[in-house]
Motif scaffolding. Structure first.
Motif, PDB file in Angstrom:
ATOM      1  N   ASP A 208       0.825  -1.215   0.000  1.00  0.00           N
ATOM      2  CA  ASP A 208       0.000   0.000   0.000  1.00  0.00           C
ATOM      3  C   ASP A 208       0.857   1.261   0.000  1.00  0.00           C
ATOM      4  O   ASP A 208       0.487   2.275  -0.617  1.00  0.00           O
ATOM      5  CB  ASP A 208      -0.927   0.004   1.214  1.00  0.00           C
ATOM      6  N   ALA A 209       2.000   1.211   0.691  1.00  0.00           N
ATOM      7  CA  ALA A 209       2.882   2.382   0.718  1.00  0.00           C
ATOM      8  C   ALA A 209       3.402   2.697  -0.679  1.00  0.00           C
ATOM      9  O   ALA A 209       3.428   3.864  -1.101  1.00  0.00           O
ATOM     10  CB  ALA A 209       4.045   2.142   1.676  1.00  0.00           C
ATOM     11  N   TYR A 210       3.821   1.664  -1.401  1.00  0.00           N
ATOM     12  CA  TYR A 210       4.250   1.879  -2.787  1.00  0.00           C
ATOM     13  C   TYR A 210       3.079   2.382  -3.637  1.00  0.00           C
ATOM     14  O   TYR A 210       3.197   3.362  -4.380  1.00  0.00           O
ATOM     15  CB  TYR A 210       4.782   0.578  -3.389  1.00  0.00           C
ATOM     16  N   LYS A 211       1.957   1.702  -3.514  1.00  0.00           N
ATOM     17  CA  LYS A 211       0.787   2.031  -4.339  1.00  0.00           C
ATOM     18  C   LYS A 211       0.326   3.469  -4.119  1.00  0.00           C
ATOM     19  O   LYS A 211       0.024   4.195  -5.082  1.00  0.00           O
ATOM     20  CB  LYS A 211      -0.350   1.064  -4.007  1.00  0.00           C
ATOM     21  N   ASN A 212       0.284   3.893  -2.864  1.00  0.00           N
ATOM     22  CA  ASN A 212      -0.216   5.228  -2.551  1.00  0.00           C
ATOM     23  C   ASN A 212       0.804   6.329  -2.848  1.00  0.00           C
ATOM     24  O   ASN A 212       0.458   7.513  -2.828  1.00  0.00           O
ATOM     25  CB  ASN A 212      -0.630   5.297  -1.080  1.00  0.00           C
ATOM     26  N   SER A 213       2.041   5.940  -3.105  1.00  0.00           N
ATOM     27  CA  SER A 213       3.086   6.930  -3.376  1.00  0.00           C
ATOM     28  C   SER A 213       3.272   7.202  -4.865  1.00  0.00           C
ATOM     29  O   SER A 213       3.959   8.152  -5.244  1.00  0.00           O
ATOM     30  CB  SER A 213       4.426   6.461  -2.788  1.00  0.00           C
ATOM     31  N   ILE A 214       2.687   6.353  -5.698  1.00  0.00           N
ATOM     32  CA  ILE A 214       2.849   6.494  -7.151  1.00  0.00           C
ATOM     33  C   ILE A 214       1.528   6.944  -7.758  1.00  0.00           C
ATOM     34  O   ILE A 214       0.492   6.293  -7.580  1.00  0.00           O
ATOM     35  CB  ILE A 214       3.293   5.162  -7.785  1.00  0.00           C
ATOM     36  N   ALA A 258       5.357   1.118 -17.369  1.00  0.00           N
ATOM     37  CA  ALA A 258       4.116   0.809 -16.660  1.00  0.00           C
ATOM     38  C   ALA A 258       3.043   1.846 -16.959  1.00  0.00           C
ATOM     39  O   ALA A 258       3.329   3.045 -17.065  1.00  0.00           O
ATOM     40  CB  ALA A 258       4.383   0.757 -15.161  1.00  0.00           C
ATOM     41  N   GLU A 259       1.808   1.385 -17.082  1.00  0.00           N
ATOM     42  CA  GLU A 259       0.668   2.274 -17.310  1.00  0.00           C
ATOM     43  C   GLU A 259      -0.260   2.326 -16.104  1.00  0.00           C
ATOM     44  O   GLU A 259      -1.171   3.144 -16.048  1.00  0.00           O
ATOM     45  CB  GLU A 259      -0.111   1.809 -18.546  1.00  0.00           C
ATOM     46  N   GLU A 260      -0.028   1.432 -15.156  1.00  0.00           N
ATOM     47  CA  GLU A 260      -0.807   1.404 -13.926  1.00  0.00           C
ATOM     48  C   GLU A 260       0.000   0.669 -12.863  1.00  0.00           C
ATOM     49  O   GLU A 260       0.995   0.003 -13.169  1.00  0.00           O
ATOM     50  CB  GLU A 260      -2.150   0.700 -14.145  1.00  0.00           C
ATOM     51  N   PHE A 261      -0.438   0.808 -11.633  1.00  0.00           N
ATOM     52  CA  PHE A 261       0.278   0.139 -10.548  1.00  0.00           C
ATOM     53  C   PHE A 261      -0.390  -1.189 -10.228  1.00  0.00           C
ATOM     54  O   PHE A 261      -1.601  -1.256 -10.008  1.00  0.00           O
ATOM     55  CB  PHE A 261       0.297   1.007  -9.290  1.00  0.00           C
ATOM     56  N   ASN A 262       0.402  -2.243 -10.204  1.00  0.00           N
ATOM     57  CA  ASN A 262      -0.076  -3.549  -9.757  1.00  0.00           C
ATOM     58  C   ASN A 262       1.125  -4.365  -9.292  1.00  0.00           C
ATOM     59  O   ASN A 262       2.262  -3.870  -9.276  1.00  0.00           O
ATOM     60  CB  ASN A 262      -0.868  -4.271 -10.863  1.00  0.00           C
ATOM     61  N   THR A 265       3.826  -4.804 -11.959  1.00  0.00           N
ATOM     62  CA  THR A 265       4.541  -3.546 -12.159  1.00  0.00           C
ATOM     63  C   THR A 265       5.570  -3.321 -11.059  1.00  0.00           C
ATOM     64  O   THR A 265       6.729  -2.976 -11.326  1.00  0.00           O
ATOM     65  CB  THR A 265       3.554  -2.366 -12.169  1.00  0.00           C
ATOM     66  N   LEU A 266       5.152  -3.521  -9.823  1.00  0.00           N
ATOM     67  CA  LEU A 266       6.051  -3.302  -8.692  1.00  0.00           C
ATOM     68  C   LEU A 266       7.281  -4.198  -8.792  1.00  0.00           C
ATOM     69  O   LEU A 266       8.411  -3.760  -8.538  1.00  0.00           O
ATOM     70  CB  LEU A 266       5.312  -3.552  -7.377  1.00  0.00           C
ATOM     71  N   ASP A 303      11.962 -12.085  -8.999  1.00  0.00           N
ATOM     72  CA  ASP A 303      10.580 -11.801  -9.397  1.00  0.00           C
ATOM     73  C   ASP A 303       9.602 -12.577  -8.516  1.00  0.00           C
ATOM     74  O   ASP A 303       8.607 -12.024  -8.029  1.00  0.00           O
ATOM     75  CB  ASP A 303      10.371 -12.160 -10.866  1.00  0.00           C
ATOM     76  N   ALA A 304       9.901 -13.847  -8.282  1.00  0.00           N
ATOM     77  CA  ALA A 304       9.032 -14.657  -7.412  1.00  0.00           C
ATOM     78  C   ALA A 304       9.042 -14.117  -5.984  1.00  0.00           C
ATOM     79  O   ALA A 304       7.998 -14.076  -5.313  1.00  0.00           O
ATOM     80  CB  ALA A 304       9.490 -16.111  -7.432  1.00  0.00           C
ATOM     81  N   TYR A 305      10.213 -13.695  -5.527  1.00  0.00           N
ATOM     82  CA  TYR A 305      10.327 -13.102  -4.188  1.00  0.00           C
ATOM     83  C   TYR A 305       9.446 -11.864  -4.074  1.00  0.00           C
ATOM     84  O   TYR A 305       8.735 -11.679  -3.077  1.00  0.00           O
ATOM     85  CB  TYR A 305      11.787 -12.743  -3.921  1.00  0.00           C
ATOM     86  N   ASN A 306       9.474 -11.006  -5.082  1.00  0.00           N
ATOM     87  CA  ASN A 306       8.654  -9.796  -5.049  1.00  0.00           C
ATOM     88  C   ASN A 306       7.167 -10.127  -4.965  1.00  0.00           C
ATOM     89  O   ASN A 306       6.418  -9.492  -4.215  1.00  0.00           O
ATOM     90  CB  ASN A 306       8.927  -8.946  -6.297  1.00  0.00           C
ATOM     91  N   HIS A 307       6.744 -11.116  -5.728  1.00  0.00           N
ATOM     92  CA  HIS A 307       5.331 -11.495  -5.685  1.00  0.00           C
ATOM     93  C   HIS A 307       4.970 -12.098  -4.326  1.00  0.00           C
ATOM     94  O   HIS A 307       3.888 -11.832  -3.790  1.00  0.00           O
ATOM     95  CB  HIS A 307       5.014 -12.470  -6.818  1.00  0.00           C
TER      96      HIS A 307
END
Length: 355
Positions: A208-214, A258-262, A265-266, A303-307
């Protein structure tokens, strides 16, 4: 006659020794039963058994400590304090005693005395993170946030594998306008404490912190709000951490197209960030977390770690990704769950944010 006397004395000594051993064994049995009762909410019954254990084995620290803890659970904080005061000079005294003792004062609305008790415990246990955590929590409740942060940071410096100080300091920063240290502390926490309620909460908080900051507008990235406003002088040799982080994060965003945050994308942005950081800035901004991420990148599991890391913030997206990438995820899990692949954090390389 003299030999008979020796035999008699030896018999008495052995009898007393056997009795003492039997008493300790009985005390232990009663103590274990008392803990089960306490865990089931039967506090009074638990105290009665613990008092019997204490009479049978009066030198054992654990029984009076558990009695103090039982009184704490039933919110008789004055009684808990009374018992704790008598236990501080026991040979087996533990850091938990000072936690219980100080918390009892705090619950009686005496934060000053609580801090005093924690400091007394720190003198005996200078390398334990728990009491720095307790001090920080008291400072937080008193809204003395800078003191809380300093206490959590000190706890991290002396006990860098103790997760709770990371948890508290991360949430403080994530709820501020200076989110980068919170993102780093929070991710380190998730690598020290996995699959708990707190880790699931932190996973969502970080996402949420990443999402709300972008901010995206018309499918283009418009703003990144991770840093508080700050000033620099011409003599400053390095960017503040937040600006360095933001610089490469923006680069990662632009490079990902990226065109949106998901969640996808992160992950892509963080991969781009990591590549740029190690090409340009890792020597000037050494960071144990980024080193750990790089290790995973080299093992083709980043990539798997990020997910995995942010899944609680986007559960449906994670489920969809997992269905398509189960083999990749299992490879990550196999690597990640080996003890030798844990984050290698210690007193020399722990992360310490300086404003």
């Amino acid at each position: 006659m003299r030999n008979t006397f020796k035999i008699l004395v030896l018999t008495v000594l052995l009898s007393n020794l056997s009795l003492a051993q039997n008493n300790k064994e009985i005390a232990l049995q009663k103590g274990n039963e008392a803990i089960k009762l306490m865990d089931n909410g039967k506090i009074e019954e638990s105290i009665m058994l613990l008092e019997e254990s204490q009479k049978l084995d009066p030198e054992n620290f654990n029984y009076p400590y558990e009695i103090a803890y039982a009184n704490y659970l039933k919110k008789d904080y004055k009684k808990a304090i009374e018992i704790a005061e008598k236990l501080q000079n026991y040979k087996e005294v533990s850091v938990q005693l000072y936690s219980l003792w100080g918390n009892s004062y705090d619950n009686l609305n005496n934060p000053k005395k609580a801090i005093e008790i924690y400091d007394s415990g720190i003198k005996k246990f200078p390398n334990k993170g728990l009491l720095y955590l307790e001090k920080g929590v008291v400072y937080e409740l008193e809204k003395e946030y800078n003191k809380a942060i300093a206490s959590y940071q000190k706890g991290i410096s002396v006990d860098p594998k103790y997760p709770s100080n990371y948890y508290r300091i991360a949430n403080l920063y994530l709820n501020s306008d200076d989110k980068v240290p919170g993102l780093i502390y929070g991710e380190i926490f998730l690598n020290l404490e996995r699959t708990t309620d707190r880790s699931r909460e932190m996973s969502k908080n970080l996402f949420d912190a990443y999402k709300n900051s972008i901010v995206f507008e018309n499918r283009e990235m418009k703003e990144l709000n991770l840093c508080k406003q700050m000033s620099m002088t011409p003599t400053d040799k390095n960017l503040p951490l937040c600006l360095m982080f933001g610089k490469w994060f923006i680069y990662g965003l632009l490079h990902s197209k990226a065109e949106e945050f998901n969640l996808d994308t992160l992950s892509k942005v963080r991969q781009g960030f990591l590549k740029s950081y190690f090409e340009k800035d890792n020597k000037d901004y050494p960071n144990i977390l980024f080193d750990y991420q790089d290790l995973m990148s080299k093992n083709n599991i980043f990539d798997a770690y990020n997910h995995y890391l942010f899944q609680m913030g986007a559960e449906d997206e994670f489920s969809s990704w997992f269905q398509k990438n189960e083999t990749e995820y299992n490879k990550f899990v196999e690597w990640y769950t080996k003890n030798e692949n844990s984050i290698n954090i210690n007193e020399r390389n722990f992360f310490h944010f300086i404003n």
